[in-house]
Motif scaffolding. Structure first.
Motif, PDB file in Angstrom:
ATOM      1  N   ALA A 121       0.833  -1.206   0.000  1.00 45.50           N
ATOM      2  CA  ALA A 121       0.000   0.000   0.000  1.00 45.50           C
ATOM      3  C   ALA A 121       0.867   1.255   0.000  1.00 45.50           C
ATOM      4  CB  ALA A 121      -0.930  -0.007   1.212  1.00 45.50           C
ATOM      5  N   LEU A 122       1.887   1.278   0.839  1.00 43.18           N
ATOM      6  CA  LEU A 122       2.762   2.454   0.914  1.00 43.18           C
ATOM      7  C   LEU A 122       3.491   2.692  -0.396  1.00 43.18           C
ATOM      8  CD1 LEU A 122       4.153   2.124   4.520  1.00 43.18           C
ATOM      9  CD2 LEU A 122       2.409   3.697   3.669  1.00 43.18           C
ATOM     10  N   SER A 123       3.873   1.636  -1.070  1.00 37.71           N
ATOM     11  CA  SER A 123       4.499   1.774  -2.378  1.00 37.71           C
ATOM     12  C   SER A 123       3.537   2.439  -3.358  1.00 37.71           C
ATOM     13  CB  SER A 123       4.931   0.397  -2.891  1.00 37.71           C
ATOM     14  OG  SER A 123       5.466   0.506  -4.187  1.00 37.71           O
ATOM     15  N   GLN A 124       2.274   1.982  -3.362  1.00 36.39           N
ATOM     16  CA  GLN A 124       1.261   2.559  -4.244  1.00 36.39           C
ATOM     17  C   GLN A 124       0.995   4.029  -3.886  1.00 36.39           C
ATOM     18  OE1 GLN A 124      -0.022   1.256  -6.892  1.00 36.39           O
ATOM     19  NE2 GLN A 124       0.214  -0.937  -6.691  1.00 36.39           N
ATOM     20  N   VAL A 125       0.876   4.315  -2.596  1.00 36.30           N
ATOM     21  CA  VAL A 125       0.609   5.682  -2.136  1.00 36.30           C
ATOM     22  C   VAL A 125       1.765   6.609  -2.492  1.00 36.30           C
ATOM     23  CG1 VAL A 125       0.361   7.129  -0.071  1.00 36.30           C
ATOM     24  CG2 VAL A 125      -1.013   5.049  -0.318  1.00 36.30           C
ATOM     25  N   ASN A 126       2.990   6.170  -2.249  1.00 35.37           N
ATOM     26  CA  ASN A 126       4.146   7.008  -2.560  1.00 35.37           C
ATOM     27  C   ASN A 126       4.253   7.266  -4.061  1.00 35.37           C
ATOM     28  OD1 ASN A 126       5.127   7.577   0.033  1.00 35.37           O
ATOM     29  ND2 ASN A 126       6.099   5.572   0.155  1.00 35.37           N
ATOM     30  N   ASN A 127       3.989   6.240  -4.887  1.00 33.82           N
ATOM     31  CA  ASN A 127       4.003   6.433  -6.339  1.00 33.82           C
ATOM     32  C   ASN A 127       2.958   7.462  -6.752  1.00 33.82           C
ATOM     33  OD1 ASN A 127       6.054   4.564  -6.687  1.00 33.82           O
ATOM     34  ND2 ASN A 127       4.673   2.884  -7.221  1.00 33.82           N
ATOM     35  N   ALA A 128       1.768   7.362  -6.164  1.00 33.15           N
ATOM     36  CA  ALA A 128       0.687   8.298  -6.494  1.00 33.15           C
ATOM     37  C   ALA A 128       1.032   9.720  -6.053  1.00 33.15           C
ATOM     38  CB  ALA A 128      -0.622   7.830  -5.852  1.00 33.15           C
ATOM     39  N   LEU A 129       1.584   9.861  -4.848  1.00 30.33           N
ATOM     40  CA  LEU A 129       1.967  11.185  -4.358  1.00 30.33           C
ATOM     41  C   LEU A 129       3.095  11.785  -5.197  1.00 30.33           C
ATOM     42  CD1 LEU A 129       1.845  10.632  -0.491  1.00 30.33           C
ATOM     43  CD2 LEU A 129       0.277  12.023  -1.860  1.00 30.33           C
ATOM     44  N   ASN A 130       4.069  10.961  -5.565  1.00 30.30           N
ATOM     45  CA  ASN A 130       5.189  11.446  -6.381  1.00 30.30           C
ATOM     46  C   ASN A 130       4.730  11.890  -7.766  1.00 30.30           C
ATOM     47  OD1 ASN A 130       7.115  11.108  -4.385  1.00 30.30           O
ATOM     48  ND2 ASN A 130       7.599   9.018  -5.008  1.00 30.30           N
ATOM     49  N   ALA A 131       3.682  11.257  -8.289  1.00 37.16           N
ATOM     50  CA  ALA A 131       3.124  11.632  -9.595  1.00 37.16           C
ATOM     51  C   ALA A 131       2.114  12.776  -9.469  1.00 37.16           C
ATOM     52  CB  ALA A 131       2.465  10.416 -10.244  1.00 37.16           C
ATOM     53  N   ASP A 132       1.916  13.263  -8.258  1.00 40.58           N
ATOM     54  CA  ASP A 132       0.922  14.299  -7.960  1.00 40.58           C
ATOM     55  C   ASP A 132      -0.480  13.857  -8.384  1.00 40.58           C
ATOM     56  OD1 ASP A 132       0.219  16.722  -6.782  1.00 40.58           O
ATOM     57  OD2 ASP A 132       0.362  17.819  -8.675  1.00 40.58           O
ATOM     58  N   GLU A 133      -0.748  12.562  -8.188  1.00 39.88           N
ATOM     59  CA  GLU A 133      -2.050  11.967  -8.480  1.00 39.88           C
ATOM     60  C   GLU A 133      -2.481  11.094  -7.304  1.00 39.88           C
ATOM     61  OE1 GLU A 133      -1.590   9.823 -12.136  1.00 39.88           O
ATOM     62  OE2 GLU A 133      -1.248  11.642 -13.300  1.00 39.88           O
ATOM     63  N   PRO A 134      -2.680  11.704  -6.134  1.00 45.98           N
ATOM     64  CA  PRO A 134      -3.014  10.903  -4.946  1.00 45.98           C
ATOM     65  C   PRO A 134      -4.357  10.195  -5.107  1.00 45.98           C
ATOM     66  CG  PRO A 134      -3.376  13.224  -4.528  1.00 45.98           C
ATOM     67  CD  PRO A 134      -2.724  13.134  -5.871  1.00 45.98           C
ATOM     68  N   PHE A 135      -4.553   9.202  -4.283  1.00 45.28           N
ATOM     69  CA  PHE A 135      -5.828   8.496  -4.271  1.00 45.28           C
ATOM     70  C   PHE A 135      -6.887   9.403  -3.658  1.00 45.28           C
ATOM     71  CE2 PHE A 135      -2.719   5.097  -4.415  1.00 45.28           C
ATOM     72  CZ  PHE A 135      -3.256   4.281  -5.396  1.00 45.28           C
ATOM     73  N   ASP A 136      -8.104   9.254  -4.133  1.00 46.68           N
ATOM     74  CA  ASP A 136      -9.228   9.947  -3.509  1.00 46.68           C
ATOM     75  C   ASP A 136      -9.667   9.182  -2.269  1.00 46.68           C
ATOM     76  OD1 ASP A 136      -9.685  11.997  -5.597  1.00 46.68           O
ATOM     77  OD2 ASP A 136     -10.081  10.229  -6.831  1.00 46.68           O
ATOM     78  N   LEU A 137      -9.563   7.845  -2.357  1.00 46.56           N
ATOM     79  CA  LEU A 137     -10.044   6.963  -1.295  1.00 46.56           C
ATOM     80  C   LEU A 137      -9.067   5.835  -1.072  1.00 46.56           C
ATOM     81  CD1 LEU A 137     -12.334   5.828   0.587  1.00 46.56           C
ATOM     82  CD2 LEU A 137     -13.161   4.607  -1.441  1.00 46.56           C
ATOM     83  N   ILE A 138      -8.817   5.541   0.201  1.00 41.91           N
ATOM     84  CA  ILE A 138      -8.056   4.354   0.572  1.00 41.91           C
ATOM     85  C   ILE A 138      -8.911   3.569   1.559  1.00 41.91           C
ATOM     86  CG2 ILE A 138      -5.970   3.436   1.656  1.00 41.91           C
ATOM     87  CD1 ILE A 138      -4.565   6.086   0.838  1.00 41.91           C
ATOM     88  N   CYS A 139      -9.282   2.347   1.176  1.00 36.22           N
ATOM     89  CA  CYS A 139      -9.983   1.429   2.082  1.00 36.22           C
ATOM     90  C   CYS A 139      -8.909   0.559   2.704  1.00 36.22           C
ATOM     91  CB  CYS A 139     -10.995   0.577   1.320  1.00 36.22           C
ATOM     92  SG  CYS A 139     -12.390   1.515   0.686  1.00 36.22           S
ATOM     93  N   LEU A 140      -8.776   0.639   4.018  1.00 31.00           N
ATOM     94  CA  LEU A 140      -7.625   0.059   4.705  1.00 31.00           C
ATOM     95  C   LEU A 140      -8.057  -0.905   5.807  1.00 31.00           C
ATOM     96  CD1 LEU A 140      -4.532   0.107   5.162  1.00 31.00           C
ATOM     97  CD2 LEU A 140      -4.879   2.155   6.554  1.00 31.00           C
ATOM     98  N   ASP A 141      -7.647  -2.153   5.665  1.00 23.89           N
ATOM     99  CA  ASP A 141      -7.892  -3.160   6.695  1.00 23.89           C
ATOM    100  C   ASP A 141      -6.945  -2.901   7.867  1.00 23.89           C
ATOM    101  OD1 ASP A 141      -8.750  -5.465   8.023  1.00 23.89           O
ATOM    102  OD2 ASP A 141      -7.542  -6.816   6.805  1.00 23.89           O
ATOM    103  N   LEU A 142      -7.416  -3.117   9.086  1.00 21.14           N
ATOM    104  CA  LEU A 142      -6.559  -2.923  10.258  1.00 21.14           C
ATOM    105  C   LEU A 142      -5.641  -4.108  10.511  1.00 21.14           C
ATOM    106  CD1 LEU A 142      -8.546  -1.260  13.192  1.00 21.14           C
ATOM    107  CD2 LEU A 142      -6.804  -0.273  11.719  1.00 21.14           C
TER     108      LEU A 142
END
Length: 131
Positions: A35-56
């Motif tokens: 998940a962090l890899s996906q989030v960091n890639n999205a943030l670096n591309a300036d295309e963050p996720f609108d929604l993250i559904c996250l299991d605890l």
């Protein structure tokens, strides 16, 4: 809406994907590290996720550690508070301590399994992600 589903349970992941695909693209991750890899890639591309559904409860990095790391990454990138990714915790844990800890870690909503489509969509409406 661009969504990330972080869920190690295949059935729950598929159900979330089925619900969310009607509102936009859905990417999946099976654990916090992915998940962090996906989030960091999205943030670096300036295309963050609108929604993250996250299991605890996930092996390795649990959902709370993942959430805290996501929020730290957003801060590091200078993401304004109002533009941060919306995080919905989706878990079987319904004890008050888990709920309080999740909100203190800056989740935006908390949904207890089993996943109910109507409740998830209600959260998405409240968060302004869908009409």
């Amino acid at each position: 809406m661009k969504s990330l589903v972080v869920e190690d349970d295949v059935t729950s992941s598929l159900l979330l994907q089925e619900i969310l695909k009607h509102y936009g693209s859905v990417i999946t991750a099976v654990d916090g590290h992915e998940a962090l890899s996906q989030v960091n890639n999205a943030l670096n591309a300036d295309e963050p996720f609108d929604l993250i559904c996250l299991d605890l409860m996930m092996p390795g990095m649990d959902g709370l550690e993942t959430l805290r790391t996501i929020r730290a990454a957003e801060s590091e990138k200078g993401v304004a508070w109002v533009r941060r990714q919306k995080v919905v915790i989706i878990t079987a844990r319904q004890d008050l301590a888990s709920v309080i800890t999740a909100y203190k870690s800056f989740c935006d909503a908390y949904l207890v399994k089993p996943i109910e489509k109507a409740k998830l969509l209600e959260h998405l409406r409240t968060l302004g992600l869908i009409n």
